[in-house]
Design a protein around this motif. Sequence first.
Motif, PDB file in Angstrom:
ATOM      1  N   PRO B  44       0.832  -1.207   0.000  1.00 37.03           N
ATOM      2  CA  PRO B  44       0.000   0.000   0.000  1.00 37.03           C
ATOM      3  C   PRO B  44       0.869   1.261   0.000  1.00 37.03           C
ATOM      4  CG  PRO B  44      -0.801  -1.583   1.627  1.00 37.03           C
ATOM      5  CD  PRO B  44       0.527  -2.084   1.149  1.00 37.03           C
ATOM      6  N   ARG B  45       0.358   2.274  -0.667  1.00 31.53           N
ATOM      7  CA  ARG B  45       1.090   3.534  -0.771  1.00 31.53           C
ATOM      8  C   ARG B  45       0.258   4.630  -0.128  1.00 31.53           C
ATOM      9  NH1 ARG B  45       1.868   7.920  -4.746  1.00 31.53           N
ATOM     10  NH2 ARG B  45       0.004   7.194  -5.801  1.00 31.53           N
ATOM     11  N   PHE B  46       0.857   5.397   0.769  1.00 25.28           N
ATOM     12  CA  PHE B  46       0.172   6.491   1.445  1.00 25.28           C
ATOM     13  C   PHE B  46      -0.298   7.531   0.435  1.00 25.28           C
ATOM     14  CE2 PHE B  46      -0.782   9.527   4.681  1.00 25.28           C
ATOM     15  CZ  PHE B  46      -0.339  10.762   4.208  1.00 25.28           C
ATOM     16  N   ILE B  47      -1.587   7.927   0.567  1.00 25.76           N
ATOM     17  CA  ILE B  47      -2.122   8.976  -0.310  1.00 25.76           C
ATOM     18  C   ILE B  47      -2.278  10.270   0.457  1.00 25.76           C
ATOM     19  CG2 ILE B  47      -4.026   9.707  -1.781  1.00 25.76           C
ATOM     20  CD1 ILE B  47      -4.821   6.833  -2.131  1.00 25.76           C
ATOM     21  N   ILE B  48      -3.047  10.221   1.556  1.00 25.17           N
ATOM     22  CA  ILE B  48      -3.391  11.448   2.253  1.00 25.17           C
ATOM     23  C   ILE B  48      -3.858  11.115   3.655  1.00 25.17           C
ATOM     24  CG2 ILE B  48      -5.836  11.527   1.563  1.00 25.17           C
ATOM     25  CD1 ILE B  48      -5.361  14.556   0.933  1.00 25.17           C
ATOM     26  N   GLN B  49      -3.711  12.072   4.548  1.00 20.86           N
ATOM     27  CA  GLN B  49      -4.122  11.877   5.936  1.00 20.86           C
ATOM     28  C   GLN B  49      -4.713  13.176   6.460  1.00 20.86           C
ATOM     29  OE1 GLN B  49      -1.123  11.600   9.281  1.00 20.86           O
ATOM     30  NE2 GLN B  49      -1.896   9.507   9.381  1.00 20.86           N
ATOM     31  N   GLY B  50      -5.727  13.055   7.314  1.00 20.15           N
ATOM     32  CA  GLY B  50      -6.312  14.253   7.884  1.00 20.15           C
ATOM     33  C   GLY B  50      -6.958  13.986   9.227  1.00 20.15           C
ATOM     34  N   VAL B  55      -8.181  18.473   3.629  1.00 24.70           N
ATOM     35  CA  VAL B  55      -6.749  18.386   3.377  1.00 24.70           C
ATOM     36  C   VAL B  55      -6.557  18.157   1.886  1.00 24.70           C
ATOM     37  CG1 VAL B  55      -4.609  17.160   3.894  1.00 24.70           C
ATOM     38  CG2 VAL B  55      -6.369  17.382   5.663  1.00 24.70           C
ATOM     39  N   THR B  56      -5.598  18.830   1.298  1.00 24.80           N
ATOM     40  CA  THR B  56      -5.319  18.661  -0.129  1.00 24.80           C
ATOM     41  C   THR B  56      -3.825  18.506  -0.343  1.00 24.80           C
ATOM     42  OG1 THR B  56      -7.256  19.946  -0.774  1.00 24.80           O
ATOM     43  CG2 THR B  56      -5.538  19.694  -2.424  1.00 24.80           C
ATOM     44  N   ASN B  57      -3.463  17.554  -1.203  1.00 24.54           N
ATOM     45  CA  ASN B  57      -2.069  17.460  -1.634  1.00 24.54           C
ATOM     46  C   ASN B  57      -2.043  17.347  -3.154  1.00 24.54           C
ATOM     47  OD1 ASN B  57      -2.611  14.759  -2.249  1.00 24.54           O
ATOM     48  ND2 ASN B  57      -1.657  13.997  -0.366  1.00 24.54           N
ATOM     49  N   GLU B  58      -0.913  16.963  -3.703  1.00 28.33           N
ATOM     50  CA  GLU B  58      -0.761  16.988  -5.158  1.00 28.33           C
ATOM     51  C   GLU B  58      -1.547  15.889  -5.855  1.00 28.33           C
ATOM     52  OE1 GLU B  58       1.556  16.581  -2.952  1.00 28.33           O
ATOM     53  OE2 GLU B  58       2.592  14.678  -3.270  1.00 28.33           O
ATOM     54  N   VAL B  59      -2.040  14.904  -5.126  1.00 29.44           N
ATOM     55  CA  VAL B  59      -2.741  13.809  -5.797  1.00 29.44           C
ATOM     56  C   VAL B  59      -4.208  13.688  -5.400  1.00 29.44           C
ATOM     57  CG1 VAL B  59      -0.644  12.472  -6.105  1.00 29.44           C
ATOM     58  CG2 VAL B  59      -2.043  12.085  -4.077  1.00 29.44           C
ATOM     59  N   ALA B  60      -4.606  14.210  -4.241  1.00 26.93           N
ATOM     60  CA  ALA B  60      -5.970  13.986  -3.776  1.00 26.93           C
ATOM     61  C   ALA B  60      -6.392  15.041  -2.773  1.00 26.93           C
ATOM     62  CB  ALA B  60      -6.083  12.598  -3.128  1.00 26.93           C
ATOM     63  N   THR B  72     -14.354  11.582   2.853  1.00 28.35           N
ATOM     64  CA  THR B  72     -14.451  11.352   1.417  1.00 28.35           C
ATOM     65  C   THR B  72     -13.107  11.646   0.763  1.00 28.35           C
ATOM     66  OG1 THR B  72     -16.799  11.905   1.358  1.00 28.35           O
ATOM     67  CG2 THR B  72     -15.602  12.008  -0.727  1.00 28.35           C
ATOM     68  N   LEU B  73     -12.582  10.654   0.069  1.00 28.68           N
ATOM     69  CA  LEU B  73     -11.375  10.822  -0.729  1.00 28.68           C
ATOM     70  C   LEU B  73     -11.797  11.269  -2.118  1.00 28.68           C
ATOM     71  CD1 LEU B  73      -8.258  10.322  -1.123  1.00 28.68           C
ATOM     72  CD2 LEU B  73      -8.927   8.089  -2.053  1.00 28.68           C
TER      73      LEU B  73
END
Lengths: 114, 111
Positions: B44-50, B55-60, B72-73
């Motif tokens: 598994p690869r980390f996408i985002i955490q909040g 929360v917003t990053n470059e992928v989601a 909601t992702l």
Amino acid sequence: DAGVTQSPTHLIKTRGQHVTLRCSPISGHKSVSWYQQVLGQGPQFIFQYYEKEERGRGNFPDRFSARQFPNYSSELNVNALLLGDSALYLCASSLIRVDNSPLHFGNGTRLTVT
Amino acid sequence: LAKTTQPISMDSYEGQEVNITCSHNNIATNDYITWYQQFPSQGPRFIIQGYKTKVTNEVASLFIPADRKSSTLSLPRVSLSDTAVYYCLVGDVSNTGKLIFGQGTTLQVKP
């Protein structure tokens, strides 16, 4: 920087044998966790180690054991292998005592027990 | 640790925005919400955490309402390479390193 590395990538063993899986965490990460992932399911937690001590254990039999070395690398040992132990074994590292740092997973060791 | 519920599968087309909702009614005060992506035969690869709000990053992006009982992702303009399993997890990973993965949501992106 290198990510989490696991060895070997694939392994075939016979029922009753013993296996040792190895994991090197990301540089600077002091915590290592092990997960088992059976095909079609999410990973299941086996162990977490931090500073060479076991900090958490999942619902796995005593045939499963692990240890962490002074350089923070880790080994997962499984004795008396069963067919049901066939799975992808994942290692993950994280900074610990840092506010909810996420886990970084390796690509796993695919263990097949025949 | 809080249990999560998410759809087993979703289909989308290239270029669309995909929203995957996760329910976690028993989330604890110290729990964070984390999403991972997994491709076949990879970890598994980390996408985002909040923790709360957005929360917003470059992928989601991750949207968390005030009661934190769901999240909601959001994946903007998906491509074929976004076809993967997405896991929603809640927990204080810094405590024991133990995360409870569910079955995840299998996202299939079609051309």
